[in-house]
Structure formats: C-alpha cells, structure tokens
Design a protein around this motif. Structure first.
Motif, PDB file in Angstrom:
ATOM      1  N   VAL A 250       0.852  -1.192   0.000  1.00 59.73           N
ATOM      2  CA  VAL A 250       0.000   0.000   0.000  1.00 59.73           C
ATOM      3  C   VAL A 250       0.889   1.243   0.000  1.00 59.73           C
ATOM      4  CG1 VAL A 250      -1.876  -1.170   1.189  1.00 59.73           C
ATOM      5  CG2 VAL A 250      -0.126   0.003   2.530  1.00 59.73           C
ATOM      6  N   PRO A 251       0.345   2.384  -0.443  1.00 62.41           N
ATOM      7  CA  PRO A 251       1.173   3.602  -0.509  1.00 62.41           C
ATOM      8  C   PRO A 251       1.691   4.052   0.841  1.00 62.41           C
ATOM      9  CG  PRO A 251      -0.839   3.852  -1.782  1.00 62.41           C
ATOM     10  CD  PRO A 251      -0.990   2.596  -0.994  1.00 62.41           C
ATOM     11  N   ARG A 252       0.844   3.920   1.882  1.00 63.09           N
ATOM     12  CA  ARG A 252       1.278   4.309   3.220  1.00 63.09           C
ATOM     13  C   ARG A 252       0.473   3.539   4.251  1.00 63.09           C
ATOM     14  NH1 ARG A 252      -0.743   9.229   1.087  1.00 63.09           N
ATOM     15  NH2 ARG A 252      -2.908   9.660   1.652  1.00 63.09           N
ATOM     16  N   GLN A 260      -6.060   5.980  -1.168  1.00 64.06           N
ATOM     17  CA  GLN A 260      -5.195   5.679  -2.314  1.00 64.06           C
ATOM     18  C   GLN A 260      -5.663   4.396  -3.007  1.00 64.06           C
ATOM     19  OE1 GLN A 260      -2.543   7.751  -3.164  1.00 64.06           O
ATOM     20  NE2 GLN A 260      -3.437   9.095  -1.610  1.00 64.06           N
ATOM     21  N   ARG A 261      -6.974   4.280  -3.201  1.00 62.32           N
ATOM     22  CA  ARG A 261      -7.542   3.029  -3.707  1.00 62.32           C
ATOM     23  C   ARG A 261      -6.988   2.634  -5.067  1.00 62.32           C
ATOM     24  NH1 ARG A 261     -13.726   3.887  -3.779  1.00 62.32           N
ATOM     25  NH2 ARG A 261     -13.035   5.872  -4.656  1.00 62.32           N
ATOM     26  N   ARG A 262      -6.863   3.612  -5.960  1.00 59.91           N
ATOM     27  CA  ARG A 262      -6.375   3.280  -7.296  1.00 59.91           C
ATOM     28  C   ARG A 262      -4.911   2.838  -7.237  1.00 59.91           C
ATOM     29  NH1 ARG A 262      -7.352   3.730 -12.871  1.00 59.91           N
ATOM     30  NH2 ARG A 262      -5.640   2.525 -13.746  1.00 59.91           N
ATOM     31  N   ALA A 263      -4.144   3.449  -6.357  1.00 54.96           N
ATOM     32  CA  ALA A 263      -2.741   3.060  -6.221  1.00 54.96           C
ATOM     33  C   ALA A 263      -2.630   1.619  -5.740  1.00 54.96           C
ATOM     34  CB  ALA A 263      -2.024   4.004  -5.257  1.00 54.96           C
ATOM     35  N   VAL A 264      -3.491   1.227  -4.807  1.00 54.70           N
ATOM     36  CA  VAL A 264      -3.444  -0.146  -4.292  1.00 54.70           C
ATOM     37  C   VAL A 264      -3.761  -1.138  -5.408  1.00 54.70           C
ATOM     38  CG1 VAL A 264      -4.499  -1.777  -2.678  1.00 54.70           C
ATOM     39  CG2 VAL A 264      -4.003   0.559  -1.934  1.00 54.70           C
ATOM     40  N   ASP A 266      -3.377  -0.649  -8.640  1.00 46.08           N
ATOM     41  CA  ASP A 266      -2.263  -0.636  -9.586  1.00 46.08           C
ATOM     42  C   ASP A 266      -1.063  -1.419  -9.054  1.00 46.08           C
ATOM     43  OD1 ASP A 266      -3.708   0.850 -11.369  1.00 46.08           O
ATOM     44  OD2 ASP A 266      -2.819   2.774 -10.793  1.00 46.08           O
ATOM     45  N   TYR A 267      -0.812  -1.334  -7.745  1.00 42.26           N
ATOM     46  CA  TYR A 267       0.312  -2.060  -7.147  1.00 42.26           C
ATOM     47  C   TYR A 267       0.134  -3.569  -7.325  1.00 42.26           C
ATOM     48  CZ  TYR A 267       2.047   2.125  -4.698  1.00 42.26           C
ATOM     49  OH  TYR A 267       2.568   3.358  -4.389  1.00 42.26           O
ATOM     50  N   ARG A 270       0.577  -4.455 -10.962  1.00 41.46           N
ATOM     51  CA  ARG A 270       1.990  -4.366 -11.313  1.00 41.46           C
ATOM     52  C   ARG A 270       2.769  -5.586 -10.832  1.00 41.46           C
ATOM     53  NH1 ARG A 270       4.943   0.765  -8.941  1.00 41.46           N
ATOM     54  NH2 ARG A 270       4.762  -0.488  -7.024  1.00 41.46           N
ATOM     55  N   SER A 297      -8.812  -4.268  -4.752  1.00 37.53           N
ATOM     56  CA  SER A 297      -9.469  -3.340  -5.675  1.00 37.53           C
ATOM     57  C   SER A 297     -10.657  -2.710  -4.956  1.00 37.53           C
ATOM     58  CB  SER A 297      -9.945  -4.043  -6.950  1.00 37.53           C
ATOM     59  OG  SER A 297     -10.609  -3.111  -7.796  1.00 37.53           O
TER      60      SER A 297
END
Length: 536
Positions: A250-252, A260-264, A266-267, A270, A297
């Motif tokens: 997770v971002p943080r 930061q849902r979209r970042a999670v 995407d991680y 990836r 997601s």
C-alpha cells in the motif's frame, strides 16, 4: 518501679513487630489479585509472534492456584484481572489508528466473559476432578464470547496460541474447542499435581484417587495429542495445483491508505505483471491460479471501466484466473467481495464476506457512539452488508474456499467452505490498517490452526504482509515481509478427505459446554446442601 519499666519496655518492643505483621498481612491480601493479572500476562506472552506456546500451561496453573477453593464472587474479580492481563496487551492493535478508547472499551467488555469464567472455575474447584470441570467452563466461556455481542469476538481463543505446540494435532480431532480444552486441562492439572505433592510432604497422606485424577489431567492431553498425529498429513489426494499469492503493498500505513484506492489496485496489477514476466522468462513456474488479497481493488470493477481494464489486463498477462478482493455496490448495498476473474471471460463468480467486523465494516449503536465522539462514526460512514452463502471458487483444477480476513477466527466460517467442497482454503486479508502490530501474526497463527483442523493447504494473501503459504500440517513453507511488494509461487497438495473435526463440526463444543453445565450444576447443588446442613 522496676516491674513497671520492664512492662513498658516489652510493650514498646511488641508494637513494631505487631505493625510489621499487620502490614505483611495486608500485602498478602493483594497476592492473589497480582498473581491473577500476571498469569494473564503470561498467557499473552504464549501467543504469536512468540513461539512460547508452553507458557499457557504455567499461566493456567497459576490461575488455578488463585481460584481454587474461593467463592464465586472472589472468582469473578480475580477472573476479570486475569482477563485484563491477557487481553489488554493481546488486543492493543485495535487502537493503533483510532486511539486507546475503543481498545480499552473492547477489552473491558471482553474481560467480563473471562470474569464469569473465573466465577465458574472457583465454583467447580471444590469438586473431585476439578481440572476437568474447570477446563470445560473455560471452553464454555470461549463459546459464548465467540457469539455475543455483535455476533461474537473469538480473538484470543487458547487454540490460536498453539500453532507451534505439541497439542496442535488435536485441532484435527475436535477443532479449536478440543485443542483449547486440552491446553487448559493440562495447565489446571499441572497445578493440582504440584498441590498434592506439597500437601503430601506436609501430611504424608495423599488420596490415591486424587493423585491419579491429577496425573491423568496432565497425561491425557499429551497422550491424546500424540495419538492424533496420524490425522495430520500433507499428502496430495487429488493431485496438486500451483498457486500464486500477490502482495502489492500500500502507498502508506494506517487508515488513510483507503484514500489511495487506485494506487493499491495498480500495485497489485503491477506485481502480477512482474510475476508474468518472470514466468515468461522461465524463472518461475506458471501458476494455475492467482490469489489477490482483500481490498486489492477498492474501486468497484463492475461500475468502473478503468478498474475492470486493469484487472483484466493482469489476468490475461498471467494467463490464469485471479481471485480479486473488491468493494462492490449492488442494489444500494456495499459488499466486501471476492471476485473470480477468468483470464478469458472476465468476472464469473463472487463471494460476499459473511462475518463482517463490528466497528470496522459496520457500526452498531451508531447514535450512541456518535453522542460520545462524532469522529468515531465518521470512520465507518457506510456499513457493509453480509453475504449469505459460503464461497468456493472453481479455479483451474482446484476448488478454493474463501474465508475473508476476520472470518478466519470463526469456526463455522472456515468449516463450511470445506464441507462445501473446498480442496484448499484462501484467507485474503488486509492488515494495512494495523501498522506493524502483532495482529497479522496472530491472524497467521489462526490460519495455521485451520490448516491442521481441516487438513487443507491454507493460503494467506495480504495487501501489505505477512502473506504466506501453509501446508495441511500447519507448516509455513513460504512467507513475505511486511510492507513490501512481493509474490509467492508454490505447488501445493489438493485434499478432499474430512478430518473428524470437519465431520463433527460444533458437536465437540456442545459436549464440552454440557460438561461445564454439569460441573456447575453439581457445584451449585453441593453448595445449597452445605448451607442447609450448616443451618440445621
């Protein structure tokens, strides 16, 4: 005059000795209370991430010493202190992000159940073979705590501290109630053996029947655990499957990772693409199925085309079905959902979490809590709805049972995936909210117990760690670190046979509750008859 002076001197000398004795007597009154609290702390130390499972035995031995022969009222207070000593440090993670008030409130309520158990143990401690009745009373207390209030909170069951212990095979025999009963019985029996030995040295007379029962209290759980070892096996019965676990990170840390849902998402995509590249290069075996964690997601892929495209691209790249943890809105209700995403067809099946977490995924007593602190109600603005059916996904050549995070603590939620056909179990989780606390290790230990209880491989994909692969004998063969992006790939056995624990279900727990009720009834009846006799 000489006689008078001598009398005064003797009186002056006697006063300090008397005062010292009085202070000593007052301090001794606090010894049982201190011992109760400290034995609770000792029980906590026996739980993961430490591997000191055997400390549960002296913890219950001391608790037995504290309670034996006391009134039920004294047992109530001493039991509450034991509960505080155990649960305050065990559940400290519940206040990591929201402050100490909810943590202390939870412990204060849960310790009431331990207090009632203390009262029950004190009552039955005057009976012959009291360790048997007392251990059953403890399991009866766990049974109640796992069901009320708000559908229960079984965290801290004694069985969950025994993933590294010699008693673990008993989970396959009768589930967490039998495993916990054996540990508590052995602990109380240990105290009874010591007590009889000390009494024998003083009086040189110990009843053989009492000594035999005390020794059996210690020996039977150990012998039973050894006898149950053949029930534990990691052999494949239905072939094998190669499973991949994705930990995107997770971002943080903390609650604001949800922002930061979209970042999670995407991680996790990836990390799946990184695995696909390693597979294509021949460095890693191609998985038959891929497991993403809970909340991988939080953007609803059924309502958002961009999220759908990200997941679809990851599934096509790895060439295998993915179980995706999503947050989904349907008919105006929100669900914590696992979605089976086929690499060709897209989403083909779903499982909605059934045992949702009070004060985390929904907020009971909202108006009352809001009156105390409005900030607490804002943390759970929209509660989740409950699913109604067990989840078993047909993924490649395997049937995968879904047990989402908090559900792993509940016996029924794990068992019915197996009785519904699961050959392996997945426990997708999200522990990012709880920082680097012991929570993730406590939950991992639960999954190890469940693996032995139902003789299934258990996979634990977690957003931020610790993710792990656990064989049916409870061994962790691979695991990740915390707050790192990583993946795990392994060939695991598929099994379809049922252990006695799976077959019997709730019956061992019911039997132990009936034993507890019988002991309490006997103790109450004996007390009434004794009072009547004294009255006469």
């Amino acid at each position: 005059m000489t006689v008078t002076a001598t009398s005064v001197d003797q009186s002056d000398q006697a006063r300090p000795e008397s005062a010292t004795a009085s202070r000593g007597a007052r301090l001794l009154r606090f010894v049982p209370a201190a011992a109760a609290a400290l034995s609770g702390v000792l029980l906590y130390v026996s739980f993961p991430p430490r591997t000191l499972w055997w400390l549960a035995l002296p913890a219950f031995a001391i608790f037995g010493w504290v309670l034996r022969g006391r009134s039920w009222k004294a047992g109530l207070g001493l039991g509450y202190l034991f509960g505080l000593g155990f649960l305050l440090p065990l559940l400290v993670w519940t206040g990591v992000e929201v402050g100490p008030a909810p943590w202390i409130a939870l412990v204060a309520i849960e310790a009431v159940f331990v207090a009632l158990v203390g009262a029950g143990v004190a009552a039955v401690s005057k009976l012959p073979a009291w360790p048997l009745w007392a251990a059953a009373v403890w399991i009866a207390g766990e049974a109640v705590r796992a069901r009320v209030p708000f559908r229960g909170f079984p965290w801290g069951k004694i069985a969950f501290g025994q993933a590294d212990g010699v008693f673990l095979p008993l989970a396959a025999l009768g589930g967490t109630p039998v495993l916990g009963f054996a540990v508590v019985l052995c602990g109380f029996g240990l105290y009874e053996v010591v007590r009889l030995v000390l009494d024998g040295r003083r009086t040189r007379a110990v009843r053989r029947s009492a000594a035999a029962l005390a020794l059996l209290s210690v020996a039977v759980p150990v012998v039973g655990a050894v006898a149950a070892r053949p029930l534990v096996s990691d052999k494949a019965e239905n072939g094998t499957t190669t499973v991949a676990l994705i930990q995107g990170n997770v971002p943080r840390l903390g609650l604001d990772f949800n922002a930061q849902r979209r970042a999670v998402l995407d991680y996790h995509a990836r990390e799946t693409l990184r695995l696909a590249a390693r597979v294509k290069a021949g460095e890693v075996a191609r998985p038959d199925l891929v497991l993403w964690p809970e909340n991988s997601s939080d953007i609803d892929p059924f309502a958002n085309a961009d999220a759908r495209a990200v997941i679809d691209g990851a599934a096509k790249a790895i060439g295998a079905p993915i179980s995706v943890g999503g947050v989904v809105e349907r008919d105006g209700k929100w669900y914590n959902e696992q979605i089976l995403w086929d690499q060709v067809k897209g989403p083909v099946d779903t499982y909605d979490k059934r045992q949702i977490q009070p004060f985390g995924e929904y907020l009971p007593l909202r108006s009352f809590i809001g009156a105390i602190n409005k900030n607490w109600t804002s943390m759970v603005r929209q509660g989740f709805s409950r699913g109604t059916k067990p989840g078993v996904f047909a993924m490649a050549n395997a049937k995968v049972g879904l047990v989402t995070c908090y559900e792993a603590a509940f016996d029924w939620a794990v068992r019915d995936t197996v009785t519904d056909g699961a050959q392996i179990i997945s426990v997708p989780s999200n522990n990012a909210t709880f920082d680097r606390s012991e929570m993730t290790y406590q939950q991992l230990a639960m999954s190890r117990v469940r693996a032995v209880e139902h003789s299934r491989t258990v996979t634990v994909p977690v957003t931020s760690g610790v993710s792990a692969i656990i064989l049916p004998d409870g061994r962790i063969t691979q695991k990740t670190g915390m707050f790192v992006a990583d993946f795990l790939v392994q060939k695991v056995p598929l099994r379809s046979s049922q252990t006695p624990a799976t077959t019997l279900g709730i019956l061992p727990e019911i039997a132990l509750v009936l034993v507890a009720a019988g002991g309490l009834g006997w103790a109450i009846g004996a007390g009434v008859r004794g009072r009547r006799a004294r009255g006469v």
